[in-house]
Write an enzyme that holds these catalytic residues in place. Sequence first.
Site, short mmCIF file in Angstrom:
data_model
loop_
_atom_site.label_atom_id
_atom_site.label_comp_id
_atom_site.label_asym_id
_atom_site.label_seq_id
_atom_site.Cartn_x
_atom_site.Cartn_y
_atom_site.Cartn_z
N CYS A 144 4.79 -19.02 3.03
CA CYS A 144 6.09 -18.90 4.32
C CYS A 144 6.45 -20.42 4.21
O CYS A 144 5.38 -21.01 5.80
CB CYS A 144 6.38 -18.20 5.34
SG CYS A 144 7.37 -17.77 6.24
N CYS A 147 7.78 -21.21 8.08
CA CYS A 147 6.42 -20.61 8.77
C CYS A 147 5.11 -21.94 9.20
O CYS A 147 5.21 -22.11 9.81
CB CYS A 147 5.73 -19.49 9.00
SG CYS A 147 6.76 -18.19 8.53
N ASP A 148 4.94 -22.37 7.62
CA ASP A 148 3.92 -23.13 7.50
C ASP A 148 4.10 -24.77 7.39
O ASP A 148 3.27 -25.68 7.10
CB ASP A 148 2.47 -22.68 6.63
CG ASP A 148 2.50 -21.71 7.29
OD1 ASP A 148 2.24 -21.24 8.40
OD2 ASP A 148 1.92 -20.54 6.28
C1 LIG Z 1 0.85 -15.93 6.12
C2 LIG Z 1 2.59 -15.76 6.91
C3 LIG Z 1 2.72 -16.89 7.72
C4 LIG Z 1 3.69 -16.66 8.92
N1 LIG Z 1 3.96 -17.64 9.44
C5 LIG Z 1 5.41 -16.86 10.88
C6 LIG Z 1 5.62 -17.61 11.74
O1 LIG Z 1 4.88 -18.88 11.64
N2 LIG Z 1 6.39 -17.01 12.29
C7 LIG Z 1 6.91 -16.82 11.65
O2 LIG Z 1 8.15 -16.21 12.74
N3 LIG Z 1 7.07 -15.49 10.82
C8 LIG Z 1 5.64 -15.82 9.76
N4 LIG Z 1 5.98 -14.91 9.13
C9 LIG Z 1 6.80 -13.92 8.88
C10 LIG Z 1 6.54 -13.48 9.80
O3 LIG Z 1 5.03 -12.52 9.69
C11 LIG Z 1 7.53 -11.95 9.51
O4 LIG Z 1 8.71 -12.50 9.48
C12 LIG Z 1 7.46 -10.23 9.99
O5 LIG Z 1 5.96 -10.18 10.26
C13 LIG Z 1 8.06 -9.10 10.00
O6 LIG Z 1 7.74 -8.14 11.00
P1 LIG Z 1 7.65 -7.15 10.88
O7 LIG Z 1 7.62 -6.18 11.67
O8 LIG Z 1 9.23 -6.62 10.18
O9 LIG Z 1 6.75 -6.35 9.69
P2 LIG Z 1 5.16 -6.64 9.30
O10 LIG Z 1 5.37 -7.91 10.30
O11 LIG Z 1 5.69 -7.13 7.40
O12 LIG Z 1 4.56 -5.11 9.30
C14 LIG Z 1 4.80 -3.94 8.84
C15 LIG Z 1 4.09 -3.27 9.58
O13 LIG Z 1 4.51 -2.08 8.83
C16 LIG Z 1 3.55 -0.76 8.93
N5 LIG Z 1 3.29 0.40 7.85
C17 LIG Z 1 3.59 -0.20 6.55
N6 LIG Z 1 4.01 0.44 5.63
C18 LIG Z 1 3.19 2.12 6.94
C19 LIG Z 1 3.40 3.03 6.14
N7 LIG Z 1 3.96 3.72 5.14
N8 LIG Z 1 2.67 4.16 7.68
C20 LIG Z 1 2.84 2.97 9.16
N9 LIG Z 1 2.92 1.97 9.05
C21 LIG Z 1 3.66 1.21 8.15
C22 LIG Z 1 1.80 -2.81 8.47
O14 LIG Z 1 1.24 -1.90 8.73
C23 LIG Z 1 2.07 -3.04 9.26
O15 LIG Z 1 2.13 -2.84 10.69
C24 LIG Z 1 4.63 -15.54 8.55
C25 LIG Z 1 4.05 -14.39 7.41
C26 LIG Z 1 2.71 -14.53 6.56
C27 LIG Z 1 2.49 -13.69 5.50
#
Ligand SMILES: Cc1cc2nc3c(=O)[nH]c(=O)nc-3n(C[C@H](O)[C@H](O)[C@H](O)COP(=O)(O)OP(=O)(O)OC[C@H]3O[C@@H](n4cnc5c(N)ncnc54)[C@H](O)[C@@H]3O)c2cc1C
Length: 318
Positions: A144, A147-148
């Site tokens: 990302c 992000c980084d």
């Molecule tokens: C290394 C890294 C660094 C990042 N740094 C930043 C940053 O500094 N700032 C920023 O704004 N964004 C950052 N991001 C992006 C950010 O993490 C994502 O945009 C954000 O987490 C998305 O949130 P979400 O809730 O949609 O999904 P996610 O965070 O992907 O969470 C998905 C959830 O769904 C659950 N899940 C999946 N399938 C199932 C299922 N079948 N049953 C039950 N649960 C399930 C998973 O276990 C998880 O808990 C970063 C991403 C990465 C990979």
Amino acid sequence: MIVMSDTIERIKCLIIGSGPAGYTAAIYAARADLKPVVYTGMEPGGQLTTTTEVDNFPGYPEGVDGPTMMVHLQQQAERFGTEVRIGMVTAVEFSNEVGGIHKVTVDNNKPIEAETVIISTGASAKYLGLPSEQRLRGGGVSACAVCDGFFYKGQEVAIVGGGDTAAEEATYLAKLCTKVTMLVRGGQMRASKAMQHRVNSTPNIEVHYHTEVDEVLGDQVVEGLRMVNRQTGEKEEIAITGLFIAIGHKPNTDIFKGQIDMDEVGYILTHGKSTKTNKHGVFACGDAQDKEYRQAVTAAGTGCMAALDAERYLASID
Ligand SMILES: Cc1cc2nc3c(=O)[nH]c(=O)nc-3n(C[C@H](O)[C@H](O)[C@H](O)COP(=O)(O)OP(=O)(O)OC[C@H]3O[C@@H](n4cnc5c(N)ncnc54)[C@H](O)[C@@H]3O)c2cc1C
């Protein structure tokens, strides 16, 4: 065996996923008395639990590490009565009726019925799969740039990928870093002509075609990269401090295939500015439906929207 309905737990608002989208939905749903239940999935806290520094989430002037931030979000959701359960949703059968009950299976054996479902299962960045890349994830290897990228200000970095995201991230990094080496597997980029033009007219981006990563160099942190030309086999080492992988994301939506409308990659389609899906009472938020922004704050924002949409839906059918 058909299980009788009165033996099955009925949940008013089921939230699938425990990232920023799921927990924000839970905070709003709990405060609206929808008694939400969150199933965490395999990665409790979501993608941010895999990163150390989060510097761009509002409300943390000194920054915060990802796992701590996600514990805060969980605690805030629990404060208003959200029930957080460890478990994976393994199958769904969504109703087509307004006011219909949605059937969900957890961990292959626990049936649940839900009046509303909020899908916040996120997405996973694709990686190359090299051992050196996996070892240095969080030590200079990132998926990302937005992000980084900031952490590599004034340094030399490389980016892998040839699509629109890679091209956009390369130009983003070029504004922060002294040099960006871009590795494209094929003989040309898949990015749009406009994006290619932006890359090619940015003086501090150097594009290497027919090139892939042979090995990421460095012990604790990234110190360099050995690249290999796929046509000639020639290898070259460069010194870099950051390697960005921009070869795509996979939304975690396989279990919803055939149940809900999604695009060809698997991103869930939502109606207009809302989080409504094509099934009444089923809403989608966060990275599972967002291929554009993919940030914690945008995921949280759509999580809020999903809870409000669920609340309004329940009010409308009452
Ligand atoms: C290394 C890294 C660094 C990042 N740094 C930043 C940053 O500094 N700032 C920023 O704004 N964004 C950052 N991001 C992006 C950010 O993490 C994502 O945009 C954000 O987490 C998305 O949130 P979400 O809730 O949609 O999904 P996610 O965070 O992907 O969470 C998905 C959830 O769904 C659950 N899940 C999946 N399938 C199932 C299922 N079948 N049953 C039950 N649960 C399930 C998973 O276990 C998880 O808990 C970063 C991403 C990465 C990979």
